[in-house]
Design a protein around this motif. Structure first.
Motif, PDB file in Angstrom:
ATOM      1  N   SER A  75       5.774 -51.175  19.353  1.00 32.73           N
ATOM      2  CA  SER A  75       5.786 -51.322  20.819  1.00 32.73           C
ATOM      3  C   SER A  75       7.051 -52.021  21.337  1.00 32.73           C
ATOM      4  O   SER A  75       7.457 -51.806  22.464  1.00 32.73           O
ATOM      5  CB  SER A  75       4.591 -52.171  21.238  1.00 32.73           C
ATOM      6  OG  SER A  75       4.707 -53.458  20.633  1.00 32.73           O
TER       7      SER A  75
ATOM      8  N   SER B  97      11.904 -51.356  25.699  1.00 34.59           N
ATOM      9  CA  SER B  97      11.005 -52.483  25.439  1.00 34.59           C
ATOM     10  C   SER B  97      11.816 -53.769  25.288  1.00 34.59           C
ATOM     11  O   SER B  97      13.033 -53.731  25.072  1.00 34.59           O
ATOM     12  CB  SER B  97      10.212 -52.211  24.158  1.00 34.59           C
ATOM     13  OG  SER B  97      11.109 -52.026  23.077  1.00 34.59           O
TER      14      SER B  97
ATOM     15  N   GLU C 218       6.987 -54.994  22.041  1.00 35.14           N
ATOM     16  CA  GLU C 218       6.466 -55.965  23.009  1.00 35.14           C
ATOM     17  C   GLU C 218       5.535 -57.001  22.386  1.00 35.14           C
ATOM     18  O   GLU C 218       4.935 -57.802  23.085  1.00 35.14           O
ATOM     19  CB  GLU C 218       5.701 -55.231  24.118  1.00 35.14           C
ATOM     20  CG  GLU C 218       6.542 -54.269  24.937  1.00 35.14           C
ATOM     21  CD  GLU C 218       7.593 -54.941  25.810  1.00 35.14           C
ATOM     22  OE1 GLU C 218       8.417 -54.229  26.388  1.00 35.14           O
ATOM     23  OE2 GLU C 218       7.585 -56.198  25.859  1.00 35.14           O
ATOM     24  N   THR C 219       5.400 -57.004  21.066  1.00 34.64           N
ATOM     25  CA  THR C 219       4.498 -57.955  20.411  1.00 34.64           C
ATOM     26  C   THR C 219       5.024 -59.375  20.557  1.00 34.64           C
ATOM     27  O   THR C 219       6.152 -59.664  20.132  1.00 34.64           O
ATOM     28  CB  THR C 219       4.324 -57.576  18.936  1.00 34.64           C
ATOM     29  OG1 THR C 219       3.759 -56.261  18.877  1.00 34.64           O
ATOM     30  CG2 THR C 219       3.439 -58.546  18.198  1.00 34.64           C
TER      31      THR C 219
ATOM     32  N   SER D 181      -0.785 -53.336  21.456  1.00 31.11           N
ATOM     33  CA  SER D 181       0.324 -54.288  21.371  1.00 31.11           C
ATOM     34  C   SER D 181      -0.181 -55.640  21.848  1.00 31.11           C
ATOM     35  O   SER D 181      -0.698 -55.760  22.949  1.00 31.11           O
ATOM     36  CB  SER D 181       1.477 -53.815  22.246  1.00 31.11           C
ATOM     37  OG  SER D 181       2.505 -54.790  22.200  1.00 31.11           O
TER      38      SER D 181
ATOM     39  N   THR E 236       0.508 -58.724  23.375  1.00 32.31           N
ATOM     40  CA  THR E 236       1.639 -59.260  24.154  1.00 32.31           C
ATOM     41  C   THR E 236       1.427 -60.722  24.527  1.00 32.31           C
ATOM     42  O   THR E 236       2.202 -61.292  25.283  1.00 32.31           O
ATOM     43  CB  THR E 236       1.791 -58.420  25.437  1.00 32.31           C
ATOM     44  OG1 THR E 236       0.540 -58.444  26.125  1.00 32.31           O
ATOM     45  CG2 THR E 236       2.181 -56.992  25.109  1.00 32.31           C
TER      46      THR E 236
ATOM     47  N   SER F 152       8.920 -53.271  15.016  1.00 31.19           N
ATOM     48  CA  SER F 152       7.814 -53.265  15.968  1.00 31.19           C
ATOM     49  C   SER F 152       7.672 -51.877  16.594  1.00 31.19           C
ATOM     50  O   SER F 152       8.655 -51.331  17.077  1.00 31.19           O
ATOM     51  CB  SER F 152       8.068 -54.286  17.078  1.00 31.19           C
ATOM     52  OG  SER F 152       7.065 -54.193  18.077  1.00 31.19           O
TER      53      SER F 152
END
Ligand code: BG6
Length: 458
Positions: free
Chosen positions: A202, A231, A204-205, A454, A456, A200
């Protein structure tokens, strides 16, 4: 604070909140759950933001808030509390990203700047193996596992598809590649003998976070490959390897994707050596170390790609084909084009064409073909002939050369190298092709419609 605790205990789903109260105008309270929230600290005030690049103009001193932690910001102080109102000590992190890296630096778009930054992103990520990633890499013992599962979303998933060909070829271990949004709900067959690799940019997905937690609940060992320090995925995975691509602002990933590939290649070489499948590194690390210069060579002459792309703005649909590892990177080429140019496109394994898709090929259909696998060159070229004979135009990208010239085939040659690492070269041409098609259409390349950097939320 009382009210913040009461309210956030009743909230459902993911959130990141900045809360102010008229009675305390100099106080900002922040709390989050399953969404990123950072606090920037500087001599002229404190900031809250969802990501570091947003505060880099003011400071590189940040706190990463964890779920259900409460931050109370005042002009000259930041305090942290738990939901039990107990004070918390948190570590102030210094971000190594420069302000320049969060600015366009004279480029028209962040995406083009980030494409051009790939040689540095690759060099820094390769060097990280002996630096920030060394302990994590040394802690990994592949002999404990009998299966590798790679799971991710979007382009990170495509990096996983490329990696499967590399791991299986070098380590002789079976690898499954799963979309995180499917993996999290499929009652996955993983256990303590499974290495689950989460990729990933980010970190944060939401689907990838859930896949990680699902894998951990089933006893699997989780290894994260992430670009953002602090993250959620980088903190919760058992082990984390960082890509050193720097901040990536454009929604469509480029340099972080390329950095993910080299981390996965180096992991495969390391595992293959520990499994005794290759002696030493079989010269493979030298091949990987040569990639930044080869990418720089491709980036030093983009005119032919730019010129060709300017003739492609009118297409309603474009096909991408490749065989073996070229098919894997064709998936990323197709996704990149869709993300920023809004042109429909599909990627196919060359051998699949005749089982359906070729019915769509007609006069002037555009097919982008990838040819970097020497032993499969004649196969992909026969696919090229199949579509050309039905009137298609072909953009042929590869290190394999064909002496036959055909005015319906335009060749973009790539520097020679090991076919297993050729995706790192092909993808640069595919990124530039997509970028220049979208630029010629005058589209908002850094912030394409309907997309987020991203995702989230589920
Ligand atoms: C999408 C981005 O939102 O998420 C893609 O637009 C990215 O570029 C995908 O590949 C996955 O994001 P991440 O951060 O988990 O790699």
């Amino acid at each position: 604070m009382e009210t913040v605790i009461k309210v956030s205990n009743r909230l459902e789903g993911s959130f990141a909140l900045g809360i102010m109260c008229v009675d305390e105008p100099d106080t900002l309270v922040a709390i989050k759950k399953d969404n990123p929230l950072i606090i920037g600290v500087s001599e002229h005030g404190q900031f809250i933001a969802s990501d570091v690049p947003a505060v880099l103009k003011h400071t590189n001193q940040v706190y990463y808030l964890d779920d259900k932690e409460i931050a109370v910001l005042r002009k000259d102080s930041v305090q942290f509390w738990g939901m039990d109102k107990e004070p918390l000590q948190k570590k102030l992190e210094t971000v190594t990203w420069s302000l320049d890296s969060a600015e366009k630096g004279g480029y028209e778009h962040f995406m083009l700047k980030e494409i051009m930054e790939q040689p540095k992103a690759l060099r820094d990520t390769i060097q990280a193996a002996a630096g920030c990633n060394k302990d994590a890499l040394d802690s990994l013992d592949i002999t404990q596992f009998d299966k590798i599962v790679i799971t991710a979303c979007g382009s990170a998933f495509n990096a996983g598809v490329v990696a499967r060909y590399v791991f299986e070829r070098l380590c002789r271990l079976s690898v499954e590649v799963e979309l995180a949004s499917e993996f999290r709900y499929k009652d996955a067959i993983v256990d303590d003998k499974t290495l689950v690799i989460l990729v990933s940019q980010s970190g944060e997905t939401a689907d990838t976070i859930a896949a990680m937690r699902e894998a951990k609940d089933r006893g699997a060992f989780t290894l994260a490959i992430v670009n953002v320090v602090g993250s959620t995925i980088s903190k919760e995975a058992d082990v984390c390897l960082l890509t050193a691509a720097g901040p990536e602002i454009a929604v469509a990933t480029t340099k972080a994707f390329s950095a993910q590939l080299v981390v996965l290649y180096m992991l495969a070489v390391r595992f293959a050596t520990s499994l005794g499948q290759i002696s030493g590194d079989a010269g493979l690390l030298a091949e990987i170390a040569a990639l930044p210069d080869k990418v720089a060579e491709i980036l030093s002459h983009v005119d032919s790609i730019q010129k060709y792309a300017s003739t492609c703005v009118g297409y309603k649909s474009i096909f991408f084909i490749g065989r073996n590892i070229d098919y894997a990177i064709a998936l990323e080429g197709s996704l990149k084009l869709k993300e920023i140019s809004y042109i429909h496109s599909e990627a196919y394994a060359g051998g699949e064409l005749k089982h359906g898709t070729i019915s769509l090929v007609e006069e002037d259909t555009l097919v982008v073909a990838l040819a970097n696998c020497e032993r499969l060159f004649s196969k992909i070229m026969s696919n090229v002939e199949q579509v050309v004979s039905r009137g298609a135009k072909v953009l042929l990208i590869g290190s394999c050369k064909d002496n036959e010239s055909d005015d319906r085939i335009t060749l973009i040659g790539l520097p020679e190298g090991h076919e297993l690492f050729s995706p790192s070269l092909s993808v640069v041409v595919l990124q530039l092709f997509s970028y220049y098609v979208a630029a010629n259409k005058g589209l908002d390349i850094d912030k394409p419609r309907n997309l987020a950097k991203s995702v989230t939320v589920e």
